[in-house]
Write a protein that holds these residues in place. Structure first.
Motif, PDB file in Angstrom:
ATOM      1  N   SER A  48       0.843  -1.187   0.000  1.00  0.00           N
ATOM      2  CA  SER A  48       0.000   0.000   0.000  1.00  0.00           C
ATOM      3  C   SER A  48       0.878   1.237   0.000  1.00  0.00           C
ATOM      4  N   VAL A  49       0.414   2.272  -0.691  1.00  0.00           N
ATOM      5  CA  VAL A  49       1.158   3.523  -0.791  1.00  0.00           C
ATOM      6  C   VAL A  49       0.251   4.670  -0.364  1.00  0.00           C
ATOM      7  N   THR A  50       0.747   5.490   0.560  1.00  0.00           N
ATOM      8  CA  THR A  50       0.059   6.716   0.944  1.00  0.00           C
ATOM      9  C   THR A  50       0.463   7.808  -0.038  1.00  0.00           C
ATOM     10  N   VAL A  51      -0.522   8.471  -0.627  1.00  0.00           N
ATOM     11  CA  VAL A  51      -0.244   9.510  -1.624  1.00  0.00           C
ATOM     12  C   VAL A  51      -0.791  10.845  -1.136  1.00  0.00           C
ATOM     13  N   PHE A  52       0.092  11.841  -1.112  1.00  0.00           N
ATOM     14  CA  PHE A  52      -0.307  13.212  -0.802  1.00  0.00           C
ATOM     15  C   PHE A  52      -0.302  14.016  -2.093  1.00  0.00           C
ATOM     16  N   CYS A  53      -1.386  14.742  -2.355  1.00  0.00           N
ATOM     17  CA  CYS A  53      -1.479  15.527  -3.582  1.00  0.00           C
ATOM     18  C   CYS A  53      -2.554  16.596  -3.431  1.00  0.00           C
ATOM     19  N   GLY A  54      -2.613  17.486  -4.412  1.00  0.00           N
ATOM     20  CA  GLY A  54      -3.493  18.632  -4.328  1.00  0.00           C
ATOM     21  C   GLY A  54      -4.962  18.331  -4.552  1.00  0.00           C
ATOM     22  N   ALA A  55      -5.806  19.165  -3.937  1.00  0.00           N
ATOM     23  CA  ALA A  55      -7.238  19.128  -4.191  1.00  0.00           C
ATOM     24  C   ALA A  55      -7.590  19.993  -5.405  1.00  0.00           C
TER      25      ALA A  55
ATOM     26  N   ILE B 107      -1.255  -2.667  -5.806  1.00  0.00           N
ATOM     27  CA  ILE B 107      -0.906  -1.821  -4.664  1.00  0.00           C
ATOM     28  C   ILE B 107      -2.099  -0.953  -4.279  1.00  0.00           C
ATOM     29  N   THR B 108      -2.503  -1.030  -3.029  1.00  0.00           N
ATOM     30  CA  THR B 108      -3.598  -0.218  -2.498  1.00  0.00           C
ATOM     31  C   THR B 108      -3.149   1.227  -2.345  1.00  0.00           C
ATOM     32  N   ILE B 109      -4.040   2.162  -2.665  1.00  0.00           N
ATOM     33  CA  ILE B 109      -3.763   3.581  -2.483  1.00  0.00           C
ATOM     34  C   ILE B 109      -4.458   4.072  -1.221  1.00  0.00           C
ATOM     35  N   VAL B 110      -3.706   4.823  -0.416  1.00  0.00           N
ATOM     36  CA  VAL B 110      -4.252   5.543   0.723  1.00  0.00           C
ATOM     37  C   VAL B 110      -4.100   7.025   0.393  1.00  0.00           C
ATOM     38  N   TYR B 111      -5.184   7.781   0.448  1.00  0.00           N
ATOM     39  CA  TYR B 111      -5.091   9.185   0.049  1.00  0.00           C
ATOM     40  C   TYR B 111      -6.101  10.012   0.826  1.00  0.00           C
TER      41      TYR B 111
ATOM     42  N   ARG C  43      -5.906  12.823  10.383  1.00  0.00           N
ATOM     43  CA  ARG C  43      -5.862  12.394   8.980  1.00  0.00           C
ATOM     44  C   ARG C  43      -4.457  11.959   8.602  1.00  0.00           C
ATOM     45  N   LYS C  44      -3.464  12.816   8.861  1.00  0.00           N
ATOM     46  CA  LYS C  44      -2.078  12.496   8.493  1.00  0.00           C
ATOM     47  C   LYS C  44      -1.573  11.258   9.221  1.00  0.00           C
ATOM     48  N   ALA C  45      -1.870  11.168  10.500  1.00  0.00           N
ATOM     49  CA  ALA C  45      -1.392  10.029  11.283  1.00  0.00           C
ATOM     50  C   ALA C  45      -1.957   8.720  10.744  1.00  0.00           C
ATOM     51  N   LEU C  46      -3.239   8.696  10.421  1.00  0.00           N
ATOM     52  CA  LEU C  46      -3.858   7.477   9.906  1.00  0.00           C
ATOM     53  C   LEU C  46      -3.348   7.158   8.508  1.00  0.00           C
ATOM     54  N   MET C  47      -3.190   8.179   7.681  1.00  0.00           N
ATOM     55  CA  MET C  47      -2.657   7.940   6.335  1.00  0.00           C
ATOM     56  C   MET C  47      -1.260   7.346   6.397  1.00  0.00           C
TER      57      MET C  47
ATOM     58  N   ILE D 253       4.144   8.587  -1.408  1.00  0.00           N
ATOM     59  CA  ILE D 253       4.450   9.311  -2.644  1.00  0.00           C
ATOM     60  C   ILE D 253       3.781  10.679  -2.568  1.00  0.00           C
ATOM     61  N   THR D 254       4.530  11.701  -2.936  1.00  0.00           N
ATOM     62  CA  THR D 254       3.997  13.058  -2.996  1.00  0.00           C
ATOM     63  C   THR D 254       3.922  13.508  -4.446  1.00  0.00           C
ATOM     64  N   LEU D 255       2.778  14.053  -4.823  1.00  0.00           N
ATOM     65  CA  LEU D 255       2.566  14.668  -6.129  1.00  0.00           C
ATOM     66  C   LEU D 255       2.511  16.176  -5.944  1.00  0.00           C
ATOM     67  N   PRO D 256       2.483  16.931  -7.028  1.00  0.00           N
ATOM     68  CA  PRO D 256       2.305  18.380  -6.889  1.00  0.00           C
ATOM     69  C   PRO D 256       1.042  18.729  -6.109  1.00  0.00           C
ATOM     70  N   GLY D 257       1.102  19.861  -5.463  1.00  0.00           N
ATOM     71  CA  GLY D 257      -0.019  20.368  -4.689  1.00  0.00           C
ATOM     72  C   GLY D 257       0.369  21.694  -4.072  1.00  0.00           C
ATOM     73  N   GLY D 258      -0.474  22.192  -3.209  1.00  0.00           N
ATOM     74  CA  GLY D 258      -0.229  23.488  -2.594  1.00  0.00           C
ATOM     75  C   GLY D 258       0.429  23.368  -1.232  1.00  0.00           C
ATOM     76  N   ALA D 259       0.167  24.374  -0.388  1.00  0.00           N
ATOM     77  CA  ALA D 259       0.803  24.432   0.931  1.00  0.00           C
ATOM     78  C   ALA D 259       0.481  23.198   1.769  1.00  0.00           C
ATOM     79  N   GLY D 260      -0.763  22.708   1.681  1.00  0.00           N
ATOM     80  CA  GLY D 260      -1.139  21.534   2.471  1.00  0.00           C
ATOM     81  C   GLY D 260      -0.358  20.298   2.072  1.00  0.00           C
ATOM     82  N   THR D 261      -0.178  20.094   0.774  1.00  0.00           N
ATOM     83  CA  THR D 261       0.577  18.946   0.286  1.00  0.00           C
ATOM     84  C   THR D 261       2.034  19.030   0.724  1.00  0.00           C
ATOM     85  N   LEU D 262       2.621  20.225   0.621  1.00  0.00           N
ATOM     86  CA  LEU D 262       4.005  20.396   1.041  1.00  0.00           C
ATOM     87  C   LEU D 262       4.161  20.179   2.543  1.00  0.00           C
ATOM     88  N   GLU D 263       3.181  20.655   3.311  1.00  0.00           N
ATOM     89  CA  GLU D 263       3.216  20.453   4.758  1.00  0.00           C
ATOM     90  C   GLU D 263       3.171  18.962   5.081  1.00  0.00           C
ATOM     91  N   GLU D 264       2.330  18.223   4.376  1.00  0.00           N
ATOM     92  CA  GLU D 264       2.236  16.782   4.595  1.00  0.00           C
ATOM     93  C   GLU D 264       3.553  16.093   4.236  1.00  0.00           C
TER      94      GLU D 264
END
Length: 195
Positions: free
Chosen positions: A5-12, A36-40, A92-96, A104-115
């Motif tokens: 499983s992969v946790t993915v952080f990305c923009g809304a 591979i399961t996605i967690v997002y 949210r972050k802790a569970l993810m 894996i991190t994709l492009p996003g804004g301030a929230g994605t970078l913070e994560e």
């Protein structure tokens, strides 16, 4: 290491044009094809929605984690098989992080970078022992790489921690890095060390 499983952080948001959205959809599809399961973050809009749609289009398993106050704002994805509604962004972050074998991190804004930075920091101090991929679409993360180089040069980041990161525009290259990943030994902080 074996990644199930992969946790993915990305923009809304989807960013300019369609490229980022297409790549997010492609990542979801590629992970599903590998079983591979996605967690997002649970949203149906922007890159989050495209990521989930990509996985679902290939019969993949998707786990969403969304705070209750964002269920309407980020439009919780109605087709995701497993949706956890939590109380706060911290929860949210802790569970993810808990649900994923890698990140894996994709492009996003301030929230994605913070994560991303929180996950990178947690790895440095031993709260997790997971590899972190950065899918570098359209050279989006070049300024971040330059920042890392400056942090190292100025003595604020030990270079060895960059071995936790796998930065590429190619998902296959990132996943190969995950397969070969060995975490850095965590050492006590030494104020006299610069690297």
């Amino acid at each position: 290491m074996k990644v199930n499983s992969v946790t993915v952080f990305c923009g809304a948001s989807q960013g300019k044009g369609n490229l980022y959205k297409e790549k997010a959809f492609g990542l979801g599809a590629a992970l599903a094809e590998r079983g591979i399961t996605i967690v997002y973050g649970g949203g149906a809009v922007g890159l989050m929605g495209a990521l989930a749609d990509g996985s679902l289009s290939k019969g993949g398993t998707v786990k969403g984690v969304i705070p209750e106050f964002l269920v309407n704002r980020e439009m919780a994805h109605p087709d995701v098989q497993h949706m956890s509604v939590v109380e706060s962004m911290h929860e949210r972050k802790a569970l993810m992080e808990e649900l994923g074998d890698a990140i894996i991190t994709l492009p996003g804004g301030a929230g994605t970078l913070e994560e991303f930075f929180e996950m990178f920091t947690w790895g440095q101090i031993g709260l997790h022992r997971k590899p972190i991929g950065i899918l570098d679409i359209n050279q989006f993360f070049d300024p971040l790489v330059n920042l890392f180089e400056n942090l190292i040069a100025e003595g604020f980041l030990q270079e060895e921690y960059l071995t936790h990161l796998f930065i590429s525009e190619d998902i296959d290259e990132i996943l190969k890095g995950f397969d070969d990943f060995e975490p850095v030994e965590i050492r006590s902080y030494d104020s006299k060390r610069h690297r």
